[in-house]
Design a protein around this motif. Structure first.
Motif, PDB file in Angstrom:
ATOM      1  N   GLY A  87      59.684  20.679 -64.452  1.00  0.00           N
ATOM      2  CA  GLY A  87      60.620  19.424 -64.064  1.00  0.00           C
ATOM      3  C   GLY A  87      61.726  19.127 -65.360  1.00  0.00           C
ATOM      4  N   MET A  88      62.154  20.216 -65.961  1.00  0.00           N
ATOM      5  CA  MET A  88      63.306  20.250 -66.923  1.00  0.00           C
ATOM      6  C   MET A  88      64.450  20.811 -66.291  1.00  0.00           C
ATOM      7  N   GLU A  89      65.674  19.920 -66.715  1.00  0.00           N
ATOM      8  CA  GLU A  89      66.842  20.303 -66.221  1.00  0.00           C
ATOM      9  C   GLU A  89      67.713  20.975 -67.297  1.00  0.00           C
ATOM     10  N   LEU A  90      68.725  21.404 -66.797  1.00  0.00           N
ATOM     11  CA  LEU A  90      69.851  22.274 -67.782  1.00  0.00           C
ATOM     12  C   LEU A  90      71.178  21.567 -67.588  1.00  0.00           C
ATOM     13  N   ALA A  91      71.917  21.556 -69.042  1.00  0.00           N
ATOM     14  CA  ALA A  91      73.271  21.133 -68.929  1.00  0.00           C
ATOM     15  C   ALA A  91      73.945  22.109 -69.788  1.00  0.00           C
ATOM     16  N   PHE A  92      74.906  22.892 -69.213  1.00  0.00           N
ATOM     17  CA  PHE A  92      75.854  23.623 -69.907  1.00  0.00           C
ATOM     18  C   PHE A  92      76.871  23.015 -70.566  1.00  0.00           C
ATOM     19  N   ALA A  93      77.475  23.518 -71.440  1.00  0.00           N
ATOM     20  CA  ALA A  93      78.706  22.592 -72.205  1.00  0.00           C
ATOM     21  C   ALA A  93      79.619  22.802 -71.261  1.00  0.00           C
ATOM     22  N   GLY A  94      80.355  21.257 -71.213  1.00  0.00           N
ATOM     23  CA  GLY A  94      81.456  21.240 -70.147  1.00  0.00           C
ATOM     24  C   GLY A  94      81.018  20.477 -68.885  1.00  0.00           C
ATOM     25  N   GLU A  95      79.570  20.311 -68.776  1.00  0.00           N
ATOM     26  CA  GLU A  95      79.241  19.548 -67.652  1.00  0.00           C
ATOM     27  C   GLU A  95      78.772  18.144 -67.929  1.00  0.00           C
ATOM     28  N   ARG A  96      78.599  17.345 -66.924  1.00  0.00           N
ATOM     29  CA  ARG A  96      78.699  15.860 -67.104  1.00  0.00           C
ATOM     30  C   ARG A  96      77.514  15.447 -68.287  1.00  0.00           C
ATOM     31  N   ALA A  97      76.399  16.212 -67.670  1.00  0.00           N
ATOM     32  CA  ALA A  97      75.143  15.760 -68.464  1.00  0.00           C
ATOM     33  C   ALA A  97      75.140  16.318 -70.072  1.00  0.00           C
ATOM     34  N   PHE A  98      76.162  17.300 -70.180  1.00  0.00           N
ATOM     35  CA  PHE A  98      76.084  17.661 -71.630  1.00  0.00           C
ATOM     36  C   PHE A  98      76.972  16.701 -72.405  1.00  0.00           C
ATOM     37  N   PRO A  99      76.394  16.053 -73.406  1.00  0.00           N
ATOM     38  CA  PRO A  99      77.079  15.040 -74.354  1.00  0.00           C
ATOM     39  C   PRO A  99      78.442  15.806 -74.838  1.00  0.00           C
ATOM     40  N   GLU A 100      79.670  14.872 -74.342  1.00  0.00           N
ATOM     41  CA  GLU A 100      80.970  15.367 -74.588  1.00  0.00           C
ATOM     42  C   GLU A 100      81.178  15.684 -76.357  1.00  0.00           C
ATOM     43  N   LEU A 101      80.723  14.739 -77.075  1.00  0.00           N
ATOM     44  CA  LEU A 101      81.113  14.767 -78.527  1.00  0.00           C
ATOM     45  C   LEU A 101      80.408  16.032 -79.076  1.00  0.00           C
ATOM     46  N   LEU A 102      79.123  16.327 -78.671  1.00  0.00           N
ATOM     47  CA  LEU A 102      78.312  17.417 -79.193  1.00  0.00           C
ATOM     48  C   LEU A 102      79.019  18.684 -78.765  1.00  0.00           C
ATOM     49  N   ALA A 103      79.361  18.848 -77.606  1.00  0.00           N
ATOM     50  CA  ALA A 103      80.123  20.129 -76.910  1.00  0.00           C
ATOM     51  C   ALA A 103      81.284  20.522 -77.961  1.00  0.00           C
ATOM     52  N   ALA A 104      82.186  19.415 -78.819  1.00  0.00           N
ATOM     53  CA  ALA A 104      83.079  19.729 -79.454  1.00  0.00           C
ATOM     54  C   ALA A 104      82.755  20.250 -81.045  1.00  0.00           C
ATOM     55  N   ALA A 105      81.358  20.055 -81.198  1.00  0.00           N
ATOM     56  CA  ALA A 105      80.951  20.493 -82.522  1.00  0.00           C
ATOM     57  C   ALA A 105      81.027  21.936 -82.675  1.00  0.00           C
ATOM     58  N   PRO A 106      81.358  22.304 -83.974  1.00  0.00           N
ATOM     59  CA  PRO A 106      81.483  23.942 -84.133  1.00  0.00           C
ATOM     60  C   PRO A 106      80.235  24.549 -84.144  1.00  0.00           C
ATOM     61  N   ASP A 107      78.890  24.097 -84.032  1.00  0.00           N
ATOM     62  CA  ASP A 107      77.912  24.567 -84.004  1.00  0.00           C
ATOM     63  C   ASP A 107      76.853  24.279 -82.968  1.00  0.00           C
ATOM     64  N   ALA A 108      77.694  23.903 -81.736  1.00  0.00           N
ATOM     65  CA  ALA A 108      76.736  23.340 -80.687  1.00  0.00           C
ATOM     66  C   ALA A 108      76.113  24.439 -79.855  1.00  0.00           C
ATOM     67  N   PRO A 109      75.148  24.074 -79.356  1.00  0.00           N
ATOM     68  CA  PRO A 109      74.500  25.061 -78.433  1.00  0.00           C
ATOM     69  C   PRO A 109      75.277  25.268 -77.093  1.00  0.00           C
ATOM     70  N   PRO A 110      75.215  26.341 -76.470  1.00  0.00           N
ATOM     71  CA  PRO A 110      75.935  26.453 -75.043  1.00  0.00           C
ATOM     72  C   PRO A 110      75.297  25.773 -73.806  1.00  0.00           C
ATOM     73  N   VAL A 111      73.901  25.376 -74.117  1.00  0.00           N
ATOM     74  CA  VAL A 111      73.112  24.874 -73.071  1.00  0.00           C
ATOM     75  C   VAL A 111      72.058  23.914 -73.890  1.00  0.00           C
ATOM     76  N   LEU A 112      71.595  22.844 -72.889  1.00  0.00           N
ATOM     77  CA  LEU A 112      70.647  21.743 -73.460  1.00  0.00           C
ATOM     78  C   LEU A 112      69.700  21.572 -72.343  1.00  0.00           C
ATOM     79  N   PHE A 113      68.407  21.394 -72.438  1.00  0.00           N
ATOM     80  CA  PHE A 113      67.530  21.370 -71.650  1.00  0.00           C
ATOM     81  C   PHE A 113      67.087  19.862 -71.895  1.00  0.00           C
TER      82      PHE A 113
END
Length: 373
Positions: A87-113
């Motif tokens: 029951g784990m979801e995924l969010a890739f950078a640029g998707e709504r569920a991926f925190p927008e501020l985090l996506a702009a960080a230089p060392d952000a992961p490409p995907v979050l679970f």
């Protein structure tokens, strides 16, 4: 379920996920591999790994691990199947569920679970502190986090015992949204985090991890998750920290990202507050004396609601506004959902909601979503 989950990803996302599952391959190396592949990792998806392994810009350790894989596609399938099974979801950078501020960080992961429901955009505060603060501090931390959430600000922390957990529960007490970034994969929770999960999700919390299924917490994963707390927040508040507290790493990550860092000052004789006091003394953090300081530095402009029946502004509201307020909740509802629950016309409901917004009793989010403050 697994098939639907697996085939919902684009080729680029599947290649990203497969590479991200290789231990030792971080965000910067992933970008180097993307450049090697001409700007698209999907180009590597249909080729045997052996065809490009010798030239790909990775460390020798990562190269050995990639050498044990015939192709990236089956690796992505296994990760996705495991996510679906637990029951784990995924969010890739640029998707709504991926925190927008985090996506702009230089060392952000490409995907979050993640597990839980991601709410609408809002200002967020990273709230961190010691696992073992001085006696009597945890009730204060919980109350302070509730006040933060009462102003419509989301609370971000790490779900660790002590101050982190108190802040999560304070936000939930207010009916607010709170995010927990963990130092393990979401299928490898420690026992206290696993016990907390059902209630956490039921009350509106979200568990996040950058780690793919099967990765346990370690001395390396905990410091790295601190950058995610800071990256997903508009500001960072250190509530309690001794001179060697791990919460100070989150403060340093916040400073590196240009986030405002606040610290709660403590008695100079209290060793549990030494880290906070030093942050303030060294000019690395602003002193936080009350919740209004938080709202100032996260950029929020909360107007606290007047509880129904308490007089003042509530008594001055129209009957239509009072009725609309009673239909709203501490989670966003669409205009149509509110309209379906009342006897007002669309025009009358619009006027009532505007009145509530101007009174500070309701927040409107993009897409005509309304939430009780």
């Amino acid at each position: 379920m697994a098939d639907t989950f697996t085939h919902s990803q684009t080729p680029e996302q599947r290649a990203t996920l497969a590479l991200w599952a290789v231990p030792g391959l971080g965000p910067k190396t992933l970008e180097a591999v993307r450049a090697f592949a001409g700007g698209s990792l999907a180009r590597l998806l249909g080729s045997p790994v052996s065809e490009w392994l010798a030239d790909v810009p990775v460390t020798s350790q990562v190269r050995r691990r990639l050498g044990q894989v015939e192709a990236l596609g089956p690796v992505a399938d296994r990760v996705l199947e495991r996510c679906a099974a637990v029951g784990m979801e995924l969010a890739f950078a640029g998707e709504r569920a991926f925190p927008e501020l985090l996506a702009a960080a230089p060392d952000a992961p490409p995907v979050l679970f993640y597990k839980g429901h991601i709410g609408p955009p809002r200002r967020r505060l990273g709230m961190v502190g010691s696992r073992h603060p001085d006696q009597g501090f945890l009730p204060f931390a919980r109350k302070f986090a509730r006040e933060v959430a009462d102003g419509g600000v989301g609370v971000v922390s790490g779900a660790a015992m002590g101050v982190d957990r108190a802040c999560h529960y304070g936000a939930l007490d207010a009916g607010g949204e709170t995010w927990a970034f963990l130092g393990s994969a979401l299928d490898e929770l420690d026992e206290p985090q696993a016990r907390m999960l059902p209630e956490f999700l039921d009350r509106g919390g979200v568990y996040f991890s950058e780690l793919p299924p099967g990765v346990r917490a370690s001395r390396q994963t905990f410091p790295r998750r601190n950058r995610l707390i800071a990256g997903a927040s508009d500001a960072v508040l250190v509530l309690r920290a001794g001179k060697d507290s791990g919460a100070l790493y989150t403060a340093e990550d916040g400073l590196a990202l240009g986030r405002p860092v606040l610290a709660l000052p403590g008695d100079v004789r209290n060793e549990a507050a030494l880290g906070c006091n030093q942050l303030i003394r060294d000019g690395k953090a602003y002193a936080c004396l009350h919740v209004e300081d938080v709202w100032k530095w996260v950029g929020a402009r909360p107007v606290l609601a007047v509880p129904p029946g308490s007089g003042g502004g509530w008594e001055a509201l129209s009957e239509e506004a009072r009725g609309a307020y009673r239909l709203l909740e501490r989670v966003p509802r669409t205009f149509d959902e509110v309209l379906a629950g009342c006897q007002l016309s669309p025009a009358a409901l619009t006027g009532a909601l505007v009145e509530l917004e101007l009174s500070g009793l309701v927040i409107q989010y993009p897409g005509k979503l309304y939430e009780k403050v």
